[in-house]
Design an enzyme around this catalytic site. Structure first.
Site, short mmCIF file in Angstrom:
data_model
loop_
_atom_site.label_atom_id
_atom_site.label_comp_id
_atom_site.label_asym_id
_atom_site.label_seq_id
_atom_site.Cartn_x
_atom_site.Cartn_y
_atom_site.Cartn_z
N CYS A 60 0.66 -1.14 0.05
CA CYS A 60 0.14 -0.10 -0.07
C CYS A 60 0.96 1.27 0.09
O CYS A 60 2.11 1.16 0.12
CB CYS A 60 -1.09 0.00 1.22
N ALA A 63 3.05 1.93 2.89
CA ALA A 63 4.07 0.94 3.15
C ALA A 63 5.16 1.74 2.28
O ALA A 63 6.35 1.56 2.67
CB ALA A 63 3.80 -0.37 2.51
N ARG A 94 11.71 -5.26 6.51
CA ARG A 94 12.59 -5.11 5.45
C ARG A 94 13.86 -5.46 5.52
O ARG A 94 14.79 -5.43 4.63
CB ARG A 94 12.26 -3.84 4.76
N HIS A 193 5.97 6.36 -2.50
CA HIS A 193 7.37 6.97 -2.72
C HIS A 193 7.42 8.66 -3.12
O HIS A 193 8.02 9.32 -2.66
CB HIS A 193 8.01 6.17 -3.93
FE1 CFM Z 1 13.17 0.56 -5.12
FE2 CFM Z 1 12.68 -1.82 -5.41
FE3 CFM Z 1 11.14 -0.22 -3.99
FE4 CFM Z 1 13.67 -0.90 -3.10
FE5 CFM Z 1 12.67 -2.93 -1.67
FE6 CFM Z 1 11.73 -3.80 -3.87
FE7 CFM Z 1 10.18 -2.24 -2.54
MO1 CFM Z 1 10.79 -4.71 -1.62
S1 CFM Z 1 14.55 -1.45 -5.09
S2 CFM Z 1 12.55 0.86 -3.34
S3 CFM Z 1 14.52 -1.78 -1.41
S4 CFM Z 1 11.55 -0.42 -5.94
S5 CFM Z 1 12.87 -4.90 -2.46
S6 CFM Z 1 12.35 -3.89 -5.96
S7 CFM Z 1 9.58 -4.07 -3.54
S8 CFM Z 1 10.74 -2.85 -0.58
S9 CFM Z 1 9.34 -0.49 -2.77
#
Ligand code: CFM
Length: 543
Positions: A60, A63, A94, A193
């Site tokens: 989500c 997260a 994580r 993000h």
């Molecule tokens: Fe970038 Fe990722 Fe992500 Fe990531 Fe991660 Fe991920 Fe993620 Mo899991 S590199 S920040 S450190 S997009 S592994 S492939 S899914 S937490 S949001």
């Protein structure tokens, strides 16, 4: 099911059982790769809502904001404003590591802070409890900064977290800022993000203008120190004589963020989660960015050379080359050995928004072939390259996320390179502000699948029987019950680091162990062991 090699037929098989409308939509999210001239690739549908009823692996918005971008910063007290489960399930799951510099250095990562919203707050509002929580955190821990993260109910009842934060910032005299990152705000964690990037830019970056005199200053953007990756990268850069001003956000502190705009170059590792910060810093402060990848020894080499090319300094280039030569000695020995046992084996990667791409480099290095890959929540540019950005249609879900208008800072905008210098770098092959995406690098006839479902995963495993399937904790055990080993590429299970030269060696060895053990051929799911079903039911007709 017999093994088939025609990917178009396999695509048809994957969507065959869906209702017509769902199948039509999934058909646009499943693409048979075909790289044409100038790296042209087919269009893929991405960053759209998951059809209700389909089992997705997405997370989500909360997260993505609290867990992913802000979570790895050790000295901000991150308070989850919401029911206790949201805080609990985003609490260090994580494996993002941190290394405080002394006993006095704050490290709040082992703690979980939450307002523990109850019925009472849902009905009468939660602002009072939030205020109390901020005060309590301040009184107990005296942090440098406090951040507040909104969960779904906060948005539904309309608490004004930003007003509370403003008041408390004034009252306590420390930086207190909030995020409207309610879980439902976007189609996935990707929206989180963007929200995290915006608020970091508004409330944190640029608060400390002290310029370090070091000649080669960079920031690493989108490296979260999972399993210690950032430690490995930091070590390499230090050996090369490159100064790290801030990492967003592995092993980071709020003070490093505040000073990030003073670097001379931003290196973007995970394009998906942080390209917004890179763009905004460039516009406001004149710091260019380049895409790097420290996953894979060859990719690490390439990235180091890119950084050296940017600074264009003979001494630096020499040092970088020396480090590469030294480190590659050990890498080559292990690679050759592991490759002899792994060559030609099949891999599949379905992870997040950047790793499904980056880790293909590591598999290539040991001769393994990626036959299918996809992201959970990436956008078209992460698949097809940034050049498609102008053609991406902004839908209602994306419009929901604030787009900051950024202009050059009247005092602190100092273009680190002139337009001509940047053009020269581009002409010489150092692409500034560019990212080619996953598809141009994949072989033709491979499958690229966005937001893969559980059903499609099971079908793929049955059809291809890959040597390894890379995914996360949600998929891990169903994949393994089908007799295919699953490596978690989010948390690295209990392993890692996998970044840089040392990480590459670690990865080669890990994969060697995984794909060359025989135990998987003995695995049979319980429902396949018994010829008879364990449970039986009868359909009873009622009037
Ligand atoms: Fe970038 Fe990722 Fe992500 Fe990531 Fe991660 Fe991920 Fe993620 Mo899991 S590199 S920040 S450190 S997009 S592994 S492939 S899914 S937490 S949001």
């Amino acid at each position: 099911m017999a093994h088939q090699s025609d990917p178009l037929k396999i695509k048809e098989q994957l969507i065959q059982k869906y209702p017509t409308r769902v199948a039509r939509k999934r058909a646009q999210q499943i693409v048979v790769n075909n790289v044409g001239e100038n790296q042209a690739v087919p269009e893929i549908m991405a960053n759209v809502r998951t059809t209700p009823g389909i089992i997705t692996q997405r997370g989500c918005t909360y997260a993505g904001c609290k867990g992913v971008v802000l979570g790895p910063t050790r000295d901000i007290v991150n308070i989850t404003h919401g029911p206790i489960g949201c805080g609990f399930y985003s609490w260090l799951t994580r494996r993002n590591q941190t290394r405080p510099t002394s006993d006095e250095d704050h490290n709040f990562m082992p703690y979980c802070f939450s307002t523990d919203m109850q019925e009472d707050q849902i009905i009468f509002g939660g602002e009072k409890k939030l205020r109390q929580a901020i005060q309590e955190a301040y009184d107990t821990l005296k942090p440098k900064a406090i951040a507040v993260f909104s969960t779904c109910p906060v948005g539904l009842i309309g608490d004004d977290v930003h007003a509370v934060c403003r008041d408390m910032k004034e009252k306590l005299g420390i930086n207190v800022f909030g995020f409207s990152c309610e879980g439902y705000k976007g189609v996935s964690q990707s929206a989180g993000h963007h929200i995290a990037n915006n608020q970091l830019f508004k409330h944190v970056i640029g608060r400390n203008d002290t310029v370090n005199p070091h000649p080669f200053k960079i920031c690493m953007l989108g490296e979260y120190n999972i399993g210690g990756d950032a430690f490995v990268i930091d070590d390499i850069l230090e050996k090369c004589g490159i100064k790290m001003i801030a990492t967003f956000s592995g092993n980071s502190t709020i003070e490093k963020f505040e000073n990030a705009h003073t670097a001379d170059l931003n290196c973007v590792m995970c394009h998906r989660s942080i390209n917004y910060v890179a763009d905004m810093i460039e516009k406001k402060y004149g710091v260019p960015w380049i895409k790097v990848n420290f996953i894979g020894a060859d990719s690490t080499t390439k990235s180091l050379r890119k950084i050296a090319a940017y600074f264009d300094n003979a001494e630096l280039t020499e040092r970088v080359e020396k480090v590469i030569t030294e480190e590659m000695k050990a890498v080559s020995v292990v690679r050759k050995d592991v490759k002899s046992r792994c060559k030609g084996k099949l891999a599949m990667l379905f992870v997040g928004g950047s790793r499904a791409h980056h880790y293909q480099d590591l598999f290539n290095e040991i001769g393994m072939k990626t036959v299918a890959a996809g992201y959970e929540f990436a956008h078209r540019d992460d698949y097809e390259g940034r050049k498609v950005l102008p053609t991406i249609q902004v839908d209602a879900d994306s419009r929901n996320i604030e787009e900051l208008t950024v202009t050059a800072d009247p005092e602190n905008y100092h273009p680190r390179k002139t337009g001509e210098e940047l053009k020269k770098l581009n002409d010489e092959g150092l692409e500034v502000k560019g990212y080619d995406g996953m598809m141009p690098q994949m072989d033709n006839q491979t499958l690229v699948i966005d937001d893969i479902s559980q059903h499609e995963t099971e079908m793929l495993l049955e059809i291809y029987k890959p040597a390894v399937f890379c995914a996360g904790i949600k998929e891990k055990f169903t994949v393994q019950k089908s007799g295919v080993p699953c490596l978690q590429l989010h948390s690295y299970d209990y392993g890692g680091p996998f970044a840089g030269f040392k990480g590459a060696i670690n990865f080669y060895k890990t994969i060697d162990r995984i794909v060359n053990t025989h135990i998987w051929s003995y695995v049979k799911a319980p429902w396949r062991v018994n010829a008879q079903p364990l449970l039986e039911a009868e359909l009873v007709e009622t009037n």
